[in-house]
Structure formats: structure tokens, C-alpha cells
Design a protein around this motif. Structure first.
Motif, PDB file in Angstrom:
ATOM      1  N   TYR A  34      22.445   1.390   1.165  1.00  0.00           N
ATOM      2  CA  TYR A  34      21.327   0.502   1.468  1.00  0.00           C
ATOM      3  C   TYR A  34      20.619   0.897   2.759  1.00  0.00           C
ATOM      4  O   TYR A  34      19.381   0.913   2.822  1.00  0.00           O
ATOM      5  N   THR A  35      21.372   1.215   3.795  1.00  0.00           N
ATOM      6  CA  THR A  35      20.734   1.590   5.066  1.00  0.00           C
ATOM      7  C   THR A  35      19.914   2.870   4.895  1.00  0.00           C
ATOM      8  O   THR A  35      18.849   3.021   5.516  1.00  0.00           O
ATOM      9  N   GLN A  36      20.407   3.797   4.066  1.00  0.00           N
ATOM     10  CA  GLN A  36      19.629   4.998   3.801  1.00  0.00           C
ATOM     11  C   GLN A  36      18.362   4.670   3.013  1.00  0.00           C
ATOM     12  O   GLN A  36      17.274   5.191   3.302  1.00  0.00           O
ATOM     13  N   PHE A  37      18.505   3.785   2.050  1.00  0.00           N
ATOM     14  CA  PHE A  37      17.371   3.389   1.214  1.00  0.00           C
ATOM     15  C   PHE A  37      16.271   2.725   2.043  1.00  0.00           C
ATOM     16  O   PHE A  37      15.100   3.115   1.980  1.00  0.00           O
ATOM     17  N   GLU A  38      16.640   1.723   2.841  1.00  0.00           N
ATOM     18  CA  GLU A  38      15.589   1.015   3.569  1.00  0.00           C
ATOM     19  C   GLU A  38      15.036   1.852   4.713  1.00  0.00           C
ATOM     20  O   GLU A  38      13.856   1.734   5.077  1.00  0.00           O
ATOM     21  N   ASP A  39      15.834   2.755   5.284  1.00  0.00           N
ATOM     22  CA  ASP A  39      15.316   3.654   6.308  1.00  0.00           C
ATOM     23  C   ASP A  39      14.263   4.590   5.708  1.00  0.00           C
ATOM     24  O   ASP A  39      13.203   4.836   6.314  1.00  0.00           O
ATOM     25  N   ASN A  40      14.550   5.114   4.528  1.00  0.00           N
ATOM     26  CA  ASN A  40      13.576   5.976   3.861  1.00  0.00           C
ATOM     27  C   ASN A  40      12.295   5.229   3.524  1.00  0.00           C
ATOM     28  O   ASN A  40      11.184   5.785   3.610  1.00  0.00           O
ATOM     29  N   ILE A 140      16.041 -17.973  10.813  1.00  0.00           N
ATOM     30  CA  ILE A 140      17.370 -18.508  10.481  1.00  0.00           C
ATOM     31  C   ILE A 140      18.336 -17.379  10.161  1.00  0.00           C
ATOM     32  O   ILE A 140      19.484 -17.367  10.622  1.00  0.00           O
ATOM     33  N   LEU A 141      17.879 -16.384   9.405  1.00  0.00           N
ATOM     34  CA  LEU A 141      18.754 -15.263   9.078  1.00  0.00           C
ATOM     35  C   LEU A 141      19.060 -14.424  10.311  1.00  0.00           C
ATOM     36  O   LEU A 141      20.188 -13.958  10.490  1.00  0.00           O
ATOM     37  N   GLN A 142      18.063 -14.226  11.175  1.00  0.00           N
ATOM     38  CA  GLN A 142      18.315 -13.491  12.414  1.00  0.00           C
ATOM     39  C   GLN A 142      19.352 -14.213  13.264  1.00  0.00           C
ATOM     40  O   GLN A 142      20.289 -13.597  13.789  1.00  0.00           O
ATOM     41  N   ASN A 143      19.186 -15.511  13.391  1.00  0.00           N
ATOM     42  CA  ASN A 143      20.132 -16.298  14.192  1.00  0.00           C
ATOM     43  C   ASN A 143      21.518 -16.291  13.569  1.00  0.00           C
ATOM     44  O   ASN A 143      22.534 -16.170  14.269  1.00  0.00           O
ATOM     45  N   SER A 144      21.596 -16.401  12.232  1.00  0.00           N
ATOM     46  CA  SER A 144      22.900 -16.407  11.555  1.00  0.00           C
ATOM     47  C   SER A 144      23.620 -15.083  11.736  1.00  0.00           C
ATOM     48  O   SER A 144      24.825 -15.037  11.993  1.00  0.00           O
ATOM     49  N   LEU A 145      22.866 -13.986  11.608  1.00  0.00           N
ATOM     50  CA  LEU A 145      23.475 -12.675  11.755  1.00  0.00           C
ATOM     51  C   LEU A 145      23.956 -12.448  13.186  1.00  0.00           C
ATOM     52  O   LEU A 145      25.073 -11.972  13.413  1.00  0.00           O
ATOM     53  N   ASP A 146      23.130 -12.818  14.154  1.00  0.00           N
ATOM     54  CA  ASP A 146      23.527 -12.670  15.560  1.00  0.00           C
ATOM     55  C   ASP A 146      24.750 -13.524  15.874  1.00  0.00           C
ATOM     56  O   ASP A 146      25.694 -13.083  16.539  1.00  0.00           O
ATOM     57  N   THR A 147      24.737 -14.765  15.397  1.00  0.00           N
ATOM     58  CA  THR A 147      25.878 -15.662  15.634  1.00  0.00           C
ATOM     59  C   THR A 147      27.132 -15.125  14.980  1.00  0.00           C
ATOM     60  O   THR A 147      28.232 -15.166  15.551  1.00  0.00           O
ATOM     61  N   VAL A 191      31.029  -8.777   4.346  1.00  0.00           N
ATOM     62  CA  VAL A 191      30.125  -8.968   3.224  1.00  0.00           C
ATOM     63  C   VAL A 191      29.030  -9.956   3.600  1.00  0.00           C
ATOM     64  O   VAL A 191      27.872  -9.822   3.185  1.00  0.00           O
ATOM     65  N   LEU A 192      29.355 -10.943   4.427  1.00  0.00           N
ATOM     66  CA  LEU A 192      28.324 -11.863   4.912  1.00  0.00           C
ATOM     67  C   LEU A 192      27.337 -11.131   5.819  1.00  0.00           C
ATOM     68  O   LEU A 192      26.122 -11.363   5.770  1.00  0.00           O
ATOM     69  N   HIS A 193      27.871 -10.251   6.669  1.00  0.00           N
ATOM     70  CA  HIS A 193      26.991  -9.450   7.519  1.00  0.00           C
ATOM     71  C   HIS A 193      26.014  -8.640   6.672  1.00  0.00           C
ATOM     72  O   HIS A 193      24.812  -8.572   6.960  1.00  0.00           O
ATOM     73  N   LEU A 194      26.551  -7.998   5.627  1.00  0.00           N
ATOM     74  CA  LEU A 194      25.710  -7.160   4.792  1.00  0.00           C
ATOM     75  C   LEU A 194      24.679  -7.993   4.048  1.00  0.00           C
ATOM     76  O   LEU A 194      23.503  -7.601   3.920  1.00  0.00           O
ATOM     77  N   LYS A 195      25.076  -9.153   3.553  1.00  0.00           N
ATOM     78  CA  LYS A 195      24.127 -10.027   2.862  1.00  0.00           C
ATOM     79  C   LYS A 195      22.970 -10.412   3.776  1.00  0.00           C
ATOM     80  O   LYS A 195      21.795 -10.341   3.399  1.00  0.00           O
ATOM     81  N   ALA A 196      23.329 -10.856   4.988  1.00  0.00           N
ATOM     82  CA  ALA A 196      22.294 -11.276   5.931  1.00  0.00           C
ATOM     83  C   ALA A 196      21.371 -10.115   6.268  1.00  0.00           C
ATOM     84  O   ALA A 196      20.140 -10.278   6.354  1.00  0.00           O
ATOM     85  N   TYR A 197      21.967  -8.931   6.438  1.00  0.00           N
ATOM     86  CA  TYR A 197      21.160  -7.766   6.806  1.00  0.00           C
ATOM     87  C   TYR A 197      20.201  -7.382   5.680  1.00  0.00           C
ATOM     88  O   TYR A 197      19.016  -7.091   5.914  1.00  0.00           O
ATOM     89  N   VAL A 198      20.685  -7.362   4.441  1.00  0.00           N
ATOM     90  CA  VAL A 198      19.832  -7.013   3.299  1.00  0.00           C
ATOM     91  C   VAL A 198      18.684  -8.008   3.175  1.00  0.00           C
ATOM     92  O   VAL A 198      17.523  -7.625   2.947  1.00  0.00           O
TER      93      VAL A 198
END
Length: 634
Positions: A34-40, A140-147, A191-198
Motif C-alpha cells: 500500500y505504501t508503494q502504491f500510494e507513493d507512486n 478525527i482520523l489524524q487525531n486517532s492515529l496520533d493518539t 492493523v488499526l494503525h494500517l486502517k487509519a493510515y489507509v
């Protein structure tokens, strides 16, 4: 506040997706892809890719993550304070009281709520996506991921994982293998981190349709932070994993008499008159001079001569030991319950009102008054009766308990139980699978307890051992394998009058999950004779305890002696420690590299001896944790 819902990982069973055979490694590859995909997308393809195509591609990642992560059971239970092991930090009793843990739980709820929405949005067209993407999703997602990162990266969070797994927090289940619990928490977190990031990146990509430069920079900053934090929490978890305990033991759960057992009528509190303990019928010497004698008869009018009581309870038919004089005038409340053959006396009450034992009324008292015989005062003495026989359960089985190695079965759990008056080891067995897994559907019970001491061909000190006044020690040991060995048997043995544990180990191949039947299995024990005997003197019946026991003993230099309970608390009617008869087996199945016997107690109570298990080392789990990063790096 939104309602809290938690996800649970699917069971860690062996399965393969695109060549990767465990969920953490699969998740590691999804993260990398995913990180490769969105970076591209940001650097090369964004201007040539429609939003609809972006949403369609994201739907594939949503599906891939959902295929690995499934279920709805919460990992963050609320614990009952009365079930927590002594010494556990108070905050661990209820994770909602720990700010870091409460933050993780709430972030989980926020992320799951938006994940459900985004999973549906990713299947609609671009115009609908722009309409339903609310303004508060990104903050909200930014705050959730940071928290989530800030909280799950703290020592408090990792201490929480360690303490919850090592504490008596669940009286209905034995402890989960510690590394299994941490592995689950870790997977749940990443997996929660990845969900929030996606979801964040999808939001940024959507927002870029209006302001590309702003969202591109924000997305890039979050990508760098995400990869760094992801690796950091992986390394912290790996470090924690190396230092985790491998010990599994059961909390107290004594809902019925079948969940514990005890030695019975063994060195038991007993009251008799001096005249009955002299061969010549005299009343000399004094009570405390009787160190080893017997009952020579029942003088008329004395307690053992009363005809309304069970004479087997009021008269000692073995050796009378260690007598003492407690006072001239008292009343005895005998146990007249015919169904309770293991108790002679309920309590004693003195003229002053002082009571020994636990008062139970109504009672038909016997007045134990001194009397004169040949110008000598005949007093009642408090003694101990050591009377082997059909009413005294004091035998330990010496027979082997071995798993069915021919069918590739290994020991998965242990219990200590009593049958026919004999204390036995009993085990559960399951089929061994590759990579240190056990087949949950192949459980069976292994025992060797179908005999009595009176059966033909049953031999004392070969089939069983009888404890005596002089030989009543149980050694507390933990026997652990070295190398590629696994537990396939247990048994009791006797050396120098003490009972000790032996464990049978068999070599196996971790990759194939096959036992090596070409090499002889080996019985191992600890014959250390320089031991410290844990004091259980002057204790009460342990089942009266209202809180959980704490564990002690089993460092291979300890032992416990079976002794009577306190005169003051129980009239010395019971023998402690009791024996925990619950089957101890990890709720998350794991192969065993060792078995032990330990002592657990609370001050003032006689405690229990119980088995404990040692799971295999955590190296395989550590490699799975590393799979979250794997060869993909950051």
C-alpha cells in the motif's frame, strides 16, 4: 463518546495467502504494497488517474485487510478487582482507568466507525465519494492515529500487556500463554494503525482534487511518520516478547469439591483423656509428655466411650502424637454428620467463652472435665491422630502418564486429582502440528488411575507411595526441556521419603511437527536435597479465602510439608496445603517445554499445590512479529 467496539484477530492457525503463512506477515506485505502504491500515485500517476480508479484500487486493500482481520470480540476487558494477583498495579484492574489504554480503546472505536463507512464508500463512484466524505473525517482520523501511536508506544501500554497476561484476571479460564496475548495485542494495534493510515491517504487523495499541493505534503509527512512508528512499535514488541514469562498457571476457581482435593484423616486434631493413652490405665505422665502413643481403650465416661458418636471419629486407631494441655474445663462439639467422615470435631468452647475452630450451632456438646483416678487427676489432652486406613487418603500414584506418541500426540495440559483415595497426575493430549501448533480438535485425556491399593499385583512404593508422619514432603520443581524437546509424559517419584515430579521429553521437528520416535525419550527430574520447606503451620482452610492466591515456590530449592490446619481456626481437622484439581491448559493452545508443581497461598491460609506449565520459547513468535516489517523494510 462513541460506543467502544473492538476487533479481534482470527485464530493464529497455519494458512497461506500469496505464499505468506501467518497473518502478521500478510499484514506486513499489505502495508508495504500500500505504501508503494500510494507513493507512486502522488509522485507519478495522480494526474493520470481518476478518483474512481483510486477508489476501486483502494477497495482491493480494504478487502485484503478485512480478509486478515475479522471478528468483533474486544481485547480490552474490564477486570474484577478481587481476581487480580497481589502486586498487580491498581490501574491494571480496569484498563479504562489507564489514560494510555483508554486512549487506545477510544481511537479503536473511532477508526472502526470510519472503516465501516469507508469500506462502503470505496465501492461507489467519485461524485458520491466527494459528497459523503465529511469534513471531520480527516481531523478525527489524524487525531486517532496520533493518539494510537503515542499511547501504544509508552511503557505504560507495554506494562499493561505484561501485567494483564501474568495476573489472575480471569477465574473462569487459565492464563493465556503470555506471548500469545502480546502477539494478539500487537496484531490488533498494527492493523488499526494500517486502517487509519489507509483511510487518511484516501482522504488526502480525495482532497487533492481541490488542493493538490497541500494534501500532497500532508500525505508525505504522514507516510514518513507512519513507517517510522510502525517499525518502532514492532521493535518494542519484539523486545518485550524476548522478556516475557513462559509460565502458565491457573487462578483459583473452586466452584465445587471436584475442583480441589486434599489428604484426609492425616495427622488430624484429636482429643483424648490421659487414662486412655496409658497401657496400664493410669493418668501419668502429663499431656505434653505423650509424644507417640496410642489409644489403649475407652474408659467409661470419656469422649471415645460415648455411644451416640461414630467411634471411628472419637477414637484414634493409629498413632497419637505431640499432645498438649490446653486447659481444665471445656466443651467439645463433635462432628455428628455421618456423611462427613473426614472431621472429628467441629469446635471446642472453654468456660471463658473462648472458641477453637469454627462455631456451628446447634450442637450436642460433650463436657470434657478432668476426673480423679487413684488419687491422680486425669486430664483431656489435645493431640494429633495419625491413623492410616480406608478413611485416610494419603497415597500418591507412581504410575507413568504418557501421551500417545505413536499418533504424534503430546501433553497439552495437566491436572492433579484423586481417585480411590490416591493422588494421581492426569493429562490432556493433542496432536502436534507444524510450527509449534496443536490441533484443537484432537483432545483426549491420558490417565493411569484405574486401581486401588488393595488390588492384586498393586505394590506399595512401585505403584503408589504412602505419606507418613516422617515422610510427608512434596518437592516443588519446574522441569524444563533443553533444545528441541517437547513434553510427552509426567509421573511422581520418591527419593529420600519426598515426592517429586518427573517429566518425559521427546525430540521433535518444529518445521514438520513430527515426534522423533527413533530417539529414546528421556525422563528428567531435580534431585536437589538441599531444600527450603515453606511454612504452612497454623493456617486456616484455603477454600475460605475470598481473594486470589499468589504464587510462590518452584524454584527447584523449595518444598512443602503437609501439616494439620490451625487449632485456633479449624481444630486441626484438615491437612494443608490442599491440591488444586483443575486442568491447567492454555486457553490459546501451545506446545509445552516443561511442567512444574508450585505452591500458591495467601497469608493465614493453607494454600494449594498445583501444576504449572512452561510453553515453548518465544523465538517463533518473535519471528512472526518481525514479519510485520519483514524483508520489506520501511
Amino acid at each position: 463518546m462513541r460506543p467502544v467496539t473492538c476487533g479481534i484477530v482470527i485464530a493464529f492457525l497455519a494458512f497461506t495467502v500469496n505464499g505468506y503463512d501467518d497473518p502478521i506477515s500478510i499484514l506486513g506485505r499489505i502495508r508495504w504494497n500500500y505504501t508503494q502504491f500510494e507513493d507512486n500515485l502522488w509522485t507519478r500517476q495522480y494526474k493520470n488517474t481518476t478518483l474512481n480508479e483510486i477508489y476501486v484500487k483502494h477497495s482491493e486493500f480494504f478487502t485484503a485487510i478485512n480478509n486478515v482481520y475479522n471478528g468483533s470480540e474486544c481485547f480490552y476487558p474490564t477486570f474484577n478487582a478481587t481476581t487480580v494477583k497481589k502486586g498487580t498495579p491498581v490501574d491494571i484492574i480496569n484498563p479504562y482507568h489507564v489514560p494510555e489504554i483508554a486512549s487506545v480503546i477510544q481511537s479503536n472505536a473511532d477508526i472502526e466507525e470510519y472503516w465501516s463507512k469507508f469500506a462502503n464508500w470505496s465501492t461507489v463512484n467519485a461524485s458520491n465519494m466527494l459528497e459523503v466524505l465529511t469534513d471531520d473525517a480527516i481531523p478525527i482520523l489524524q487525531n486517532s492515529l496520533d493518539t494510537l501511536w503515542n499511547s501504544s508506544n509508552t511503557d505504560v501500554y507495554f506494562d499493561f500487556l505484561k501485567n494483564t497476561s501474568e495476573s489472575c484476571t480471569d477465574i473462569d479460564e487459565p492464563q493465556i500463554a503470555v506471548y500469545k496475548l502480546v502477539e494478539k495485542y500487537f496484531f490488533n494495534t498494527i492493523v488499526l494503525h494500517l486502517k487509519a493510515y489507509v483511510m487518511l491517504q484516501l482522504s488526502y487523495l480525495t482532497g487533492a482534487a481541490k488542493d493538490f499541493l497541500h494534501f500532497h505534503k500532508t500525505a508525505r509527512d504522514h507516510r514518513v511518520a507512519f513507517n517510522s512508528q510502525y517499525v518502532n512499535v514492532t521493535l518494542q514488541t519484539e523486545n518485550l516478547m524476548w522478556n516475557l514469562s513462559r509460565i502458565i498457571w491457573s487462578c483459583d476457581k473452586f466452584s465445587s469439591n471436584e475442583s480441589y482435593t486434599q489428604l484426609t484423616n492425616f495427622i488430624q486434631g484429636y482429643v483424648d483423656n490421659e487414662i486412655n493413652m496409658n497401657a496400664d490405665g493410669s493418668c501419668a505422665p502429663y499431656c505434653d509428655d505423650f509424644k507417640s502413643t496410642k489409644n489403649y481403650g475407652c474408659k467409661e465416661g470419656t469422649l471415645c466411650a460415648t455411644n451416640y458418636l461414630d467411634h471411628n471419629k472419637t477414637r484414634c486407631l493409629g498413632t497419637i502424637r505431640d499432645c498438649d494441655y490446653f486447659g481444665p474445663m471445656f466443651s467439645i462439639c463433635p462432628n455428628e454428620n455421618d456423611l462427613d467422615i473426614n472431621r472429628r470435631i467441629n469446635f471446642v468452647q472453654f468456660a471463658s467463652g473462648k472458641i477453637l475452630g469454627e462455631e456451628k450451632l446447634p450442637c450436642d456438646f460433650f463436657d470434657a472435665k478432668p476426673f480423679m483416678s487413684w488419687l491422680t487427676t486425669c486430664r483431656y489432652c489435645f493431640c494429633y491422630c495419625d491413623a492410616p486406613g480406608p478413611r485416610s487418603d494419603r497415597h500418591f500414584s507412581l504410575r507413568d502418564v504418557i501421551s500417545n506418541v505413536a499418533e504424534n500426540k503430546v501433553i497439552s495440559g495437566i491436572r492433579i486429582m484423586k481417585k480411590n483415595g490416591i493422588i494421581h497426575l492426569e493429562a490432556s493430549e493433542r496432536t502436534l502440528l507444524p510450527k509449534n501448533e496443536l490441533d484443537p480438535n484432537t483432545k483426549s485425556i491420558v490417565s493411569n488411575n484405574n486401581f486401588t491399593i488393595n488390588d492384586p499385583n498393586v505394590v506399595e512404593n512401585t505403584d503408589y507411595f504412602t505419606m507418613t508422619y516422617d515422610n510427608r514432603i512434596l518437592n516443588l520443581d519446574t522441569i524444563v526441556a533443553k533444545g528441541d524437546e517437547i513434553v510427552t509424559g509426567v509421573r511422581f517419584r520418591v527419593a529420600a521419603g519426598s515426592v517429586y515430579l518427573e517429566v518425559r521429553f521427546t525430540y521433535y521437528d518444529e518445521v514438520t511437527g513430527k515426534l522423533d520416535l527413533t530417539t529414546d525419550s528421556e525422563w528428567k527430574m531435580n534431585l536437589n536435597t538441599n531444600r527450603t520447606t515453606i511454612s504452612t503451620e497454623h493456617s486456616d482452610v484455603p477454600t475460605k479465602l475470598q481473594t486470589q492466591s499468589i504464587a510462590m515456590g518452584s524454584d527447584d530449592t523449595d518444598a512443602v510439608r503437609f501439616v494439620p490446619t490451625s487449632w485456633v481456626k479449624d481444630m486441626a481437622q484438615s491437612t494443608v496445603p490442599f491440591i488444586d484439581s483443575n486442568l491447567i491448559e492454555p486457553s490459546e493452545l501451545a506446545p509445552l517445554s516443561g511442567v512444574g508443581i508450585f505452591y500458591k497461598y495467601q497469608k493465614g491460609y493453607g494454600g494449594f499445590v498445583a501444576p504449572r506449565l512452561i510453553t515453548r520459547d518465544h523465538s517463533a513468535a518473535v519471528m512472526r512479529i518481525r514479519g510485520a516489517v519483514g524483508v520489506y523494510g520501511v
